[in-house]
Design a protein around this motif. Structure first.
Motif, PDB file in Angstrom:
ATOM      1  N   PRO A 163     -31.370  38.936  32.212  1.00  0.00           N
ATOM      2  CA  PRO A 163     -31.056  37.496  32.137  1.00  0.00           C
ATOM      3  C   PRO A 163     -31.281  36.937  30.729  1.00  0.00           C
ATOM      4  O   PRO A 163     -30.578  36.015  30.314  1.00  0.00           O
ATOM      5  CB  PRO A 163     -32.027  36.870  33.137  1.00  0.00           C
ATOM      6  CG  PRO A 163     -32.363  37.967  34.094  1.00  0.00           C
ATOM      7  CD  PRO A 163     -32.315  39.237  33.274  1.00  0.00           C
ATOM      8  N   GLU A 164     -32.232  37.507  29.996  1.00  0.00           N
ATOM      9  CA  GLU A 164     -32.487  37.055  28.631  1.00  0.00           C
ATOM     10  C   GLU A 164     -31.272  37.286  27.735  1.00  0.00           C
ATOM     11  O   GLU A 164     -30.971  36.466  26.867  1.00  0.00           O
ATOM     12  CB  GLU A 164     -33.716  37.764  28.041  1.00  0.00           C
ATOM     13  CG  GLU A 164     -35.024  37.344  28.669  1.00  0.00           C
ATOM     14  CD  GLU A 164     -35.307  38.039  30.010  1.00  0.00           C
ATOM     15  OE1 GLU A 164     -34.681  39.087  30.318  1.00  0.00           O
ATOM     16  OE2 GLU A 164     -36.132  37.517  30.767  1.00  0.00           O
ATOM     17  N   GLY A 190     -28.883  34.579  28.450  1.00  0.00           N
ATOM     18  CA  GLY A 190     -29.418  33.320  27.929  1.00  0.00           C
ATOM     19  C   GLY A 190     -29.252  33.198  26.427  1.00  0.00           C
ATOM     20  O   GLY A 190     -28.883  32.131  25.910  1.00  0.00           O
ATOM     21  N   LEU A 191     -29.513  34.292  25.706  1.00  0.00           N
ATOM     22  CA  LEU A 191     -29.365  34.274  24.250  1.00  0.00           C
ATOM     23  C   LEU A 191     -27.908  34.021  23.844  1.00  0.00           C
ATOM     24  O   LEU A 191     -27.631  33.227  22.940  1.00  0.00           O
ATOM     25  CB  LEU A 191     -29.862  35.587  23.651  1.00  0.00           C
ATOM     26  CG  LEU A 191     -31.372  35.804  23.677  1.00  0.00           C
ATOM     27  CD1 LEU A 191     -31.709  37.243  23.312  1.00  0.00           C
ATOM     28  CD2 LEU A 191     -32.061  34.833  22.730  1.00  0.00           C
ATOM     29  N   GLY A 249     -25.664  32.578  25.722  1.00  0.00           N
ATOM     30  CA  GLY A 249     -25.363  31.214  26.147  1.00  0.00           C
ATOM     31  C   GLY A 249     -25.849  30.180  25.142  1.00  0.00           C
ATOM     32  O   GLY A 249     -25.139  29.210  24.839  1.00  0.00           O
ATOM     33  N   MET A 250     -27.065  30.376  24.610  1.00  0.00           N
ATOM     34  CA  MET A 250     -27.594  29.447  23.605  1.00  0.00           C
ATOM     35  C   MET A 250     -26.712  29.435  22.365  1.00  0.00           C
ATOM     36  O   MET A 250     -26.501  28.395  21.743  1.00  0.00           O
ATOM     37  CB  MET A 250     -29.027  29.841  23.222  1.00  0.00           C
ATOM     38  CG  MET A 250     -30.049  29.546  24.295  1.00  0.00           C
ATOM     39  SD  MET A 250     -31.758  29.765  23.765  1.00  0.00           S
ATOM     40  CE  MET A 250     -31.855  31.515  23.450  1.00  0.00           C
ATOM     41  N   TYR A 262     -34.064  27.167  18.198  1.00  0.00           N
ATOM     42  CA  TYR A 262     -34.366  27.804  19.483  1.00  0.00           C
ATOM     43  C   TYR A 262     -35.649  28.634  19.428  1.00  0.00           C
ATOM     44  O   TYR A 262     -36.074  29.163  20.447  1.00  0.00           O
ATOM     45  CB  TYR A 262     -33.211  28.709  19.920  1.00  0.00           C
ATOM     46  CG  TYR A 262     -32.029  27.973  20.476  1.00  0.00           C
ATOM     47  CD1 TYR A 262     -32.156  27.144  21.589  1.00  0.00           C
ATOM     48  CD2 TYR A 262     -30.768  28.117  19.907  1.00  0.00           C
ATOM     49  CE1 TYR A 262     -31.069  26.482  22.114  1.00  0.00           C
ATOM     50  CE2 TYR A 262     -29.672  27.455  20.434  1.00  0.00           C
ATOM     51  CZ  TYR A 262     -29.830  26.645  21.528  1.00  0.00           C
ATOM     52  OH  TYR A 262     -28.742  25.991  22.048  1.00  0.00           O
ATOM     53  N   GLU A 264     -35.918  31.499  18.200  1.00  0.00           N
ATOM     54  CA  GLU A 264     -35.463  32.824  18.635  1.00  0.00           C
ATOM     55  C   GLU A 264     -34.655  33.439  17.493  1.00  0.00           C
ATOM     56  O   GLU A 264     -33.496  33.082  17.286  1.00  0.00           O
ATOM     57  CB  GLU A 264     -34.609  32.695  19.900  1.00  0.00           C
ATOM     58  CG  GLU A 264     -34.123  33.994  20.463  1.00  0.00           C
ATOM     59  CD  GLU A 264     -35.225  34.963  20.821  1.00  0.00           C
ATOM     60  OE1 GLU A 264     -35.255  36.059  20.235  1.00  0.00           O
ATOM     61  OE2 GLU A 264     -36.060  34.624  21.669  1.00  0.00           O
TER      62      GLU A 264
END
Length: 193
Positions: A41-42, A45-46, A48-49, A109, A111
């Motif tokens: 899922p990460e 998510g990455l 998607g961001m 973010y 990240e």
């Protein structure tokens, strides 16, 4: 234009449009199921961001010119060339701005990987700009079969790339390659048509 086309042609165009949309969505759904089993899922998510910013700027690249080409009574080759050049120039400028803003987006973010993802995913801007005029021409002439085929071909090829790279352990970059290859294949198919 639509008002000059008989009802049978309009119905056929609408049927192809629906078939193309449902087919590409179905392919996307199946590919997503495979990728969901192979990636974390990460990873989603990455990506998607990163895509939040890219998709927002995607609207600026077109700036409504494709719709104007469809609705305008007559278009010359010069009009098509001007819109194509403008869209491509705007897309390249936005991509370069994104490249320079990628570190700040990564910091926003908190990240660091987002910086790299924004860099790569921003390349979809000029790739999609390469096919905006062609898509407008096909829509203007109700050639939704060609547009549907483009969506299906791009979905299948990009899905194969995405799943193959996920199986090979490329993680989040499998999704990046899927997005980039979808844009590239879509543009190539439209240029071919």
């Amino acid at each position: 234009m639509i008002e000059n086309v008989d009802k049978k042609t309009q119905a056929t165009a609408m049927a192809w449009s629906l078939m193309g949309t449902f087919s590409s969505q179905g392919i996307s759904f199946v590919v997503s199921i495979f990728l969901a089993r192979l990636l974390t899922p990460e990873d989603f998510g990455l990506v998607g961001m990163s895509l939040v910013f890219v998709n927002l700027l995607q609207m600026i690249v077109d700036a409504g010119f494709t719709t104007a080409l469809i609705q305008r009574k007559e278009n010359s080759q010069e009009v098509y060339d001007a819109v194509f050049s403008f869209n491509l120039l705007v897309a390249i400028v936005l991509m370069l701005i994104f490249w320079s803003a990628a570190p700040a987006i990564g910091r926003f973010y908190n990240e660091p990987l987002v910086e790299s993802l924004v860099f790569w995913l921003s390349m979809t801007l000029p790739l999609s700009a390469l096919s905006l005029v062609q898509r407008g021409i096909l829509e203007r002439h109700l050639r939704f079969k060609d547009l549907g085929v483009r969506s299906v071909v791009a979905g299948v090829i990009s899905g194969i790339f995405g799943v193959a790279l996920a199986l090979l352990g490329y993680g989040v970059y499998a999704l990046v390659v899927q997005v980039l290859s979808a844009s590239l294949v879509s543009a190539l198919v439209l240029w071919y048509v």
